[in-house]
Scaffold this motif. Structure first.
Motif, PDB file in Angstrom:
ATOM      1  N   TYR A 202     -12.215 -27.347 -51.356  1.00 45.60           N
ATOM      2  CA  TYR A 202     -12.854 -28.514 -51.936  1.00 45.60           C
ATOM      3  C   TYR A 202     -13.338 -28.250 -53.361  1.00 45.60           C
ATOM      4  CZ  TYR A 202     -12.561 -31.102 -47.612  1.00 45.60           C
ATOM      5  OH  TYR A 202     -12.067 -31.778 -46.524  1.00 45.60           O
ATOM      6  N   GLU A 205     -10.109 -28.810 -55.323  1.00 47.82           N
ATOM      7  CA  GLU A 205      -9.345 -30.029 -55.052  1.00 47.82           C
ATOM      8  C   GLU A 205      -9.259 -30.944 -56.269  1.00 47.82           C
ATOM      9  OE1 GLU A 205      -9.070 -33.289 -51.459  1.00 47.82           O
ATOM     10  OE2 GLU A 205     -11.036 -32.753 -52.249  1.00 47.82           O
ATOM     11  N   ARG A 218      -1.105 -28.478 -52.028  1.00 49.14           N
ATOM     12  CA  ARG A 218      -2.443 -27.878 -52.113  1.00 49.14           C
ATOM     13  C   ARG A 218      -2.703 -26.945 -50.945  1.00 49.14           C
ATOM     14  NH1 ARG A 218      -3.834 -33.447 -53.352  1.00 49.14           N
ATOM     15  NH2 ARG A 218      -5.010 -33.690 -51.422  1.00 49.14           N
TER      16      ARG A 218
END
Length: 380
Positions: A202, A205, A218
Motif C-alpha cells: 500500500y 501502490e 503490481r
C-alpha cells in the motif's frame, strides 16, 4: 583431381549436439550467492524504510505537501488520543460497575465519539495521502506525471468502483491476517510477515498506479522482490502491532504519508529477479538464482482468490438469465480493480455499442479471409 566432399562423422554430430544442449542449459548461482543477494536486497529495503531525511526535505520544500502532512498528523493524533483515552482511562473506571449507565458509558463513547472520529480520520487521511502522493510524483517526474482527466459521470462511477474494490482488498487482507494469526504455534509470526508485505504494497501502490501498472503487474512485482518489500514494510508493521486493532490502524494512518514519500524515492531491487547479477557484472550470460530459493513467493494468492470470490458473488445479480462464461479469476479482479464492469461482454449483440459490433464484424471477416486463403493454398 577433384576434391572429395567432406561428410561429417557421427562423432562430430554427437559433439555438436552436446555443445548445443550444454549452451542451452541454464546457469544457476550457488546457494550462498543467492542468499547473499537476498540479504543485500533485504538490507536495501530496510535502509529505504528509514529515509526520514527525505520526508523532512520533501515536506519542508513544498507547502502543499507540508500542509497535508500536518492535517493528517493532527487528525490521526486526535484519533489516537480518543482511542487511548477509552482504553486507559474510561474502560478501567467503568469496568464491573453496578450502575447500568456506568457499565454502558464505553458503548456510548464508542458510538457517539470514537467511531465517527476514526471513520472521518481514515476518509480524510486517504484523500490527503492521495494529494501527497500526486504532488511528490510531480516533483520527481515533472511533465511525465499523468494528466488529470476531466470528471464525467462515467469517470465518477469508475472511481467509485475502484474505491470499492480497494476497500474489498483491505478487508480481505485483514481477514487473511487474522486467519494466519489463528494458526497454532507459528501463526502470529506468519501473520506479522504477511502484514509487512501488505504495508509495503500500500505504500508503493500510488506510484504503481501513476505509472499505469495493472493489479497483476503490481502483485507480481512484490512477489518477485519479496525480500526487499518484506524489509521495507517491517518497521511500520512492527510499530503497528503493539496496540489494539483500532489503535494499530490509526498508527499506520499516522505513518502512512511519510512512507508514501519514502516509497516515491525508493528503487526496489533487483531490477531483473531472473538475472539479478546482470547489472553488476555487465555480462550477457543469464545466471538464475539458486533453485533452492524461490524467485517468486505467492504472497497474495489467497487474498486475490478471496477478491475474485467476492467479485463473482457481486456479479451474480447482473448475470441472472444470461449464459455463464468461465473466466480466469484474476481477470475478474483486474476488471473490478480498474472500475470496468464485468457484465459488458454478457450483453446481447443488439445492445452492444457500435464500436463493439464493428470489431466483432471485423474479426468475422478476418476469419473468413484466413479460411479462404488456407483453402486456396490447399488447392494449389
Amino acid at each position: 583431381m577433384s576434391r572429395q566432399p567432406h561428410h561429417p562423422q557421427p562423432n562430430e554430430h554427437a559433439h555438436y549436439r552436446q555443445s548445443t544442449s550444454r549452451a542451452a542449459y541454464p546457469t544457476f548461482l550457488s546457494l550462498h550467492e543467492t542468499l547473499w543477494l537476498q540479504t543485500k536486497w533485504c538490507l536495501k529495503g530496510l535502509f529505504d524504510a528509514f529515509r526520514w531525511d527525505l520526508v523532512v526535505r520533501t515536506a519542508t520544500s513544498d507547502p502543499e505537501i507540508r500542509s497535508n502532512i500536518l492535517k493528517s498528523l493532527l487528525l490521526n493524533l486526535l484519533s489516537l488520543t480518543s482511542i487511548y483515552t477509552f482504553d486507559l482511562i474510561l474502560q478501567p473506571l467503568v469496568h464491573d460497575h453496578p450502575s447500568w449507565l456506568h457499565r454502558n458509558v464505553g458503548w456510548f463513547y464508542r458510538v457517539l465519539w470514537l467511531l465517527p472520529v476514526v471513520g472521518m480520520s481514515f476518509y480524510l487521511n486517504s484523500s490527503w495521502c492521495s494529494i501527497i502522493a500526486k504532488r511528490t510524483f510531480v516533483l520527481q517526474h515533472g511533465n511525465r506525471a499523468p494528466q488529470q482527466q476531466p470528471v464525467t459521470y462515467t469517470g465518477m462511477l469508475t472511481m467509485l468502483a475502484t474505491s470499492a474494490y480497494r476497500a474489498v482488498m483491505v478487508l480481505t487482507s485483514v481477514i487473511v491476517s487474522f486467519a494466519l494469526g489463528a494458526i497454532p504455534y507459528g501463526g502470529p509470526m506468519i501473520s506479522f510477515g504477511f502484514m509487512c508485505w501488505i504495508d509495503a504494497y500500500y505504500c508503493f501502490e500510488f506510484i504503481w498506479i501513476a505509472r499505469g501498472l495493472s493489479l497483476s503487474s503490481r502483485v507480481r512485482h512484490v512477489e518477485e522482490r519479496w525480500a526487499y518489500y518484506f524489509a521495507f514494510g517491517l518497521p511500520s508493521a512492527a510499530i503497528c502491532t503493539w496496540g489494539s486493532g483500532l489503535a494499530n490502524a490509526a498508527l499506520f494512518a499516522l505513518l502512512f504519508p511519510a512512507y508514501i514519500i519514502m516509497a516515491m524515492h525508493s528503487r526496489p531491487v533487483p531490477q531483473d529477479p531472473f538475472n539479478p547479477q546482470s547489472s553488476s557484472e555487465g555480462s550477457d550470460t543469464v545466471r538464475y538464482p539458486s533453485p533452492l530459493i524461490p524467485i517468486r513467493l505467492p504472497i497474495f494468492s489467497v487474498m486475490i482468490w478471496l477478491n475474485d470470490f467476492i467479485v463473482r458473488i457481486l456479479s451474480v445479480g447482473g448475470s441472472v438469465g444470461q449464459p455463464r462464461h468461465h473466466r480466469v479469476p484474476s481477470n475478474s479482479s483486474e476488471k473490478a480493480e480498474e472500475g470496468t464492469g464485468i457484465e459488458l461482454n454478457r450483453l446481447p449483440s443488439g445492445m452492444r455499442k457500435p464500436s463493439q459490433r464493428h470489431h466483432s464484424a471485423r474479426r468475422t471477416v478476418e476469419r473468413n479471409v484466413t479460411r479462404n486463403s488456407d483453402s486456396t493454398r490447399k488447392r494449389d
